[in-house]
Each structure stands twice: as C-alpha cells, then as structure tokens.
Motif scaffolding. Structure first.
Motif, mmCIF file in Angstrom:
data_model
loop_
_atom_site.group_PDB
_atom_site.id
_atom_site.type_symbol
_atom_site.label_atom_id
_atom_site.label_comp_id
_atom_site.label_asym_id
_atom_site.label_seq_id
_atom_site.Cartn_x
_atom_site.Cartn_y
_atom_site.Cartn_z
ATOM 1 N N PHE A 127 115.396 71.315 -20.350
ATOM 2 C CA PHE A 127 114.816 72.444 -21.085
ATOM 3 C C PHE A 127 115.270 72.451 -22.540
ATOM 4 C CE2 PHE A 127 114.326 75.229 -17.042
ATOM 5 C CZ PHE A 127 113.100 74.633 -16.772
ATOM 6 N N LEU A 128 116.561 72.191 -22.774
ATOM 7 C CA LEU A 128 117.071 72.186 -24.154
ATOM 8 C C LEU A 128 116.448 71.051 -24.963
ATOM 9 C CD1 LEU A 128 120.847 72.999 -23.476
ATOM 10 C CD2 LEU A 128 119.107 74.536 -24.459
ATOM 11 N N ARG A 129 116.279 69.867 -24.338
ATOM 12 C CA ARG A 129 115.633 68.730 -25.034
ATOM 13 C C ARG A 129 114.178 69.032 -25.381
ATOM 14 N NH1 ARG A 129 118.384 65.665 -21.177
ATOM 15 N NH2 ARG A 129 116.475 65.422 -19.982
ATOM 16 N N SER A 130 113.543 69.903 -24.578
ATOM 17 C CA SER A 130 112.134 70.233 -24.839
ATOM 18 C C SER A 130 111.988 71.237 -25.995
ATOM 19 C CB SER A 130 111.471 70.797 -23.577
ATOM 20 O OG SER A 130 111.872 72.138 -23.361
ATOM 21 N N GLY A 131 113.135 71.732 -26.522
ATOM 22 C CA GLY A 131 113.086 72.646 -27.651
ATOM 23 C C GLY A 131 113.394 74.098 -27.307
ATOM 24 N N MET A 132 113.635 74.394 -26.040
ATOM 25 C CA MET A 132 113.960 75.769 -25.659
ATOM 26 C C MET A 132 115.354 76.125 -26.174
ATOM 27 S SD MET A 132 112.571 75.823 -21.700
ATOM 28 C CE MET A 132 112.781 77.563 -21.391
ATOM 29 N N THR A 133 115.547 77.387 -26.508
ATOM 30 C CA THR A 133 116.870 77.880 -26.887
ATOM 31 C C THR A 133 117.660 78.206 -25.617
ATOM 32 O OG1 THR A 133 116.213 80.207 -26.914
ATOM 33 C CG2 THR A 133 115.901 78.937 -28.980
ATOM 34 N N MET A 134 118.967 78.385 -25.772
ATOM 35 C CA MET A 134 119.798 78.780 -24.627
ATOM 36 C C MET A 134 119.297 80.094 -24.035
ATOM 37 S SD MET A 134 122.321 76.706 -23.714
ATOM 38 C CE MET A 134 123.771 77.582 -23.146
ATOM 39 N N GLU A 135 118.874 81.020 -24.883
ATOM 40 C CA GLU A 135 118.368 82.308 -24.396
ATOM 41 C C GLU A 135 117.090 82.126 -23.579
ATOM 42 O OE1 GLU A 135 119.247 81.750 -27.650
ATOM 43 O OE2 GLU A 135 121.170 82.813 -27.563
ATOM 44 N N GLU A 136 116.206 81.256 -24.062
ATOM 45 C CA GLU A 136 114.964 80.999 -23.336
ATOM 46 C C GLU A 136 115.245 80.331 -21.987
ATOM 47 O OE1 GLU A 136 111.764 80.349 -26.976
ATOM 48 O OE2 GLU A 136 113.155 78.727 -26.474
ATOM 49 N N VAL A 137 116.199 79.400 -21.972
ATOM 50 C CA VAL A 137 116.569 78.736 -20.726
ATOM 51 C C VAL A 137 117.165 79.759 -19.761
ATOM 52 C CG1 VAL A 137 118.045 76.988 -19.647
ATOM 53 C CG2 VAL A 137 116.916 76.488 -21.829
ATOM 54 N N SER A 138 118.034 80.613 -20.276
ATOM 55 C CA SER A 138 118.653 81.656 -19.447
ATOM 56 C C SER A 138 117.587 82.546 -18.818
ATOM 57 C CB SER A 138 119.606 82.491 -20.311
ATOM 58 O OG SER A 138 120.115 83.574 -19.588
ATOM 59 N N ASN A 139 116.597 82.944 -19.599
ATOM 60 C CA ASN A 139 115.506 83.782 -19.080
ATOM 61 C C ASN A 139 114.659 83.024 -18.068
ATOM 62 O OD1 ASN A 139 116.239 86.032 -20.587
ATOM 63 N ND2 ASN A 139 114.963 85.440 -22.319
ATOM 64 N N ARG A 140 114.310 81.775 -18.364
ATOM 65 C CA ARG A 140 113.468 80.968 -17.464
ATOM 66 C C ARG A 140 114.133 80.774 -16.106
ATOM 67 N NH1 ARG A 140 109.955 76.225 -17.195
ATOM 68 N NH2 ARG A 140 109.684 76.041 -14.946
ATOM 69 N N MET A 141 115.457 80.504 -16.144
ATOM 70 C CA MET A 141 116.173 80.213 -14.906
ATOM 71 C C MET A 141 116.732 81.475 -14.261
ATOM 72 S SD MET A 141 118.115 76.698 -16.016
ATOM 73 C CE MET A 141 118.656 76.305 -14.363
ATOM 74 N N ASP A 142 116.630 82.591 -14.954
ATOM 75 C CA ASP A 142 117.131 83.876 -14.471
ATOM 76 C C ASP A 142 118.622 83.795 -14.131
ATOM 77 O OD1 ASP A 142 116.932 86.584 -13.918
ATOM 78 O OD2 ASP A 142 116.360 86.259 -11.819
ATOM 79 N N VAL A 143 119.390 83.215 -15.069
ATOM 80 C CA VAL A 143 120.846 83.138 -14.933
ATOM 81 C C VAL A 143 121.487 83.675 -16.205
ATOM 82 C CG1 VAL A 143 120.828 81.155 -13.367
ATOM 83 C CG2 VAL A 143 121.023 80.771 -15.810
ATOM 84 N N SER A 144 122.714 84.145 -16.097
ATOM 85 C CA SER A 144 123.440 84.653 -17.265
ATOM 86 C C SER A 144 123.789 83.497 -18.194
ATOM 87 C CB SER A 144 124.712 85.372 -16.827
ATOM 88 O OG SER A 144 125.651 84.433 -16.341
ATOM 89 N N MET A 145 124.079 83.836 -19.430
ATOM 90 C CA MET A 145 124.493 82.806 -20.391
ATOM 91 C C MET A 145 125.790 82.142 -19.914
ATOM 92 S SD MET A 145 122.327 82.421 -22.829
ATOM 93 C CE MET A 145 123.175 81.788 -24.258
ATOM 94 N N GLY A 146 126.692 82.928 -19.329
ATOM 95 C CA GLY A 146 127.944 82.367 -18.822
ATOM 96 C C GLY A 146 127.704 81.346 -17.731
ATOM 97 N N ASP A 147 126.803 81.673 -16.782
ATOM 98 C CA ASP A 147 126.491 80.728 -15.702
ATOM 99 C C ASP A 147 125.785 79.490 -16.246
ATOM 100 O OD1 ASP A 147 127.677 82.324 -13.802
ATOM 101 O OD2 ASP A 147 125.796 83.199 -13.079
ATOM 102 N N LEU A 148 124.955 79.681 -17.254
ATOM 103 C CA LEU A 148 124.256 78.558 -17.884
ATOM 104 C C LEU A 148 125.266 77.601 -18.508
ATOM 105 C CD1 LEU A 148 121.308 77.746 -18.311
ATOM 106 C CD2 LEU A 148 121.383 78.930 -20.490
ATOM 107 N N LYS A 149 126.243 78.141 -19.195
ATOM 108 C CA LYS A 149 127.274 77.304 -19.818
ATOM 109 C C LYS A 149 128.099 76.585 -18.757
ATOM 110 C CE LYS A 149 127.413 79.954 -24.051
ATOM 111 N NZ LYS A 149 128.124 80.938 -24.866
ATOM 112 N N LYS A 150 128.366 77.253 -17.632
ATOM 113 C CA LYS A 150 129.107 76.606 -16.540
ATOM 114 C C LYS A 150 128.327 75.422 -15.987
ATOM 115 C CE LYS A 150 131.540 80.733 -14.983
ATOM 116 N NZ LYS A 150 131.587 81.780 -13.956
#
Length: 160
Positions: A127-150
């Motif tokens: 998702f990040l390589r496709s140009g999505m931001t961390m916030e957009e990825v977090s919303n798409r996957m329905d996970v918190s930013m903390g879980d995304l970083k983990k």
C-alpha cells in the motif's frame, strides 16, 4: 496451562509430512512413526481413530469448520509451488480481503482446509509503495497507527 499443538488426522503420515515440509518449509521436531510434530506446533497423526478412541467412520474429511492459516512474504512464489504440488485441491482463485491481504484456500492431502495469505507487513508495504499515506493505510486496513507500525517493525527488527 500452556497451549501446545493442533493435531491433524492423516491417512498417510509420510505423505502428509512431505506436504507440509515441501510446501511450507516446516521443520520436524519429533517423529514417532505414526505421529510427527513440527517446531511450529502442528502435529500429524496417522490412525487418529485409535488415538482418540473413535470408530474410523467417525473421523471426518472436509468438515470446513476450521482452517490452518499461514502467511508468506512471497505469495506469488507460493502459488507456483502449490500449482506444482499434486493432490492439493484449490477452493478457487486468490481473493483480496477488504483489508488488502491476498489469500488462497485449498485442501491438504487429507481434506483439511488451509489458507495461505500475504504477510500483513508486506500488505502495508504494498500500500505504501502504491502511494498511500500511513493514515490511508490505517483507514483501509482498519487498524490503529500503532498496530500498523508494529506490522512494519515485526519482520524488520525495528528497521522499517
């Protein structure tokens, strides 16, 4: 109390062992002839009816009420391996879940349902390589930013 393993009923423990070693790269930690245990906690039992004290006819196949789940960093490579493996019955094509993970489902040699999906950290990176931001990825996957970083740190040792 400690959880120790899942035990699968298999018709031929040697064939089943080969299946899980060849396709998934599992390593055996114990081999008792009709029972084989892998280091990940999965065990295979031939003569399961004898082990649990049931009649052979009561041991079902393709019950479809549970599945073994694996993740891989290279789903396309795994799909090539699966195509070449005789006896693995696919349930359909690769599907992409709403959270972005691509998975394939199939039966092992004894009719147990298996799912192999992309490693979730790899989904985030895609998702990040496709140009999505961390916030957009977090919303798409329905996970918190903390879980995304983990997820990103899990397989990089903290170096994402």
């Amino acid at each position: 109390m400690k959880y120790t393993a899942v035990v699968l009923s298999v018709a031929d423990v040697k064939a089943a062992r080969g299946f899980y070693e060849d396709l998934f790269g599992l390593e055996v930690c114990q081999d008792y002839g009709i029972n084989v245990s892998f280091t990940c906690g999965l065990s295979l039992q031939q003569e399961f009816d004898w082990l649990v004290g049931l009649q052979k006819e009561r041991i079902g196949k393709k019950s479809n009420n549970m599945e073994l789940c694996f993740e891989t960093k290279d789903l396309d490579h795994f799909l090539e391996q699966l195509r070449r493996y005789p006896g693995a019955e696919r349930l359909g094509d690769v599907v992409e879940h709403g959270w972005g993970q691509r998975v394939v489902r199939f039966y092992d040699l004894d009719g147990h349902l298996v799912e192999v999906g992309e490693d979730m950290g790899m989904v985030v990176r895609r998702f990040l390589r496709s140009g999505m931001t961390m916030e957009e990825v977090s919303n798409r996957m329905d996970v918190s930013m903390g879980d995304l970083k983990k997820l990103l740190e899990r397989d990089t040792g903290g170096h994402s």
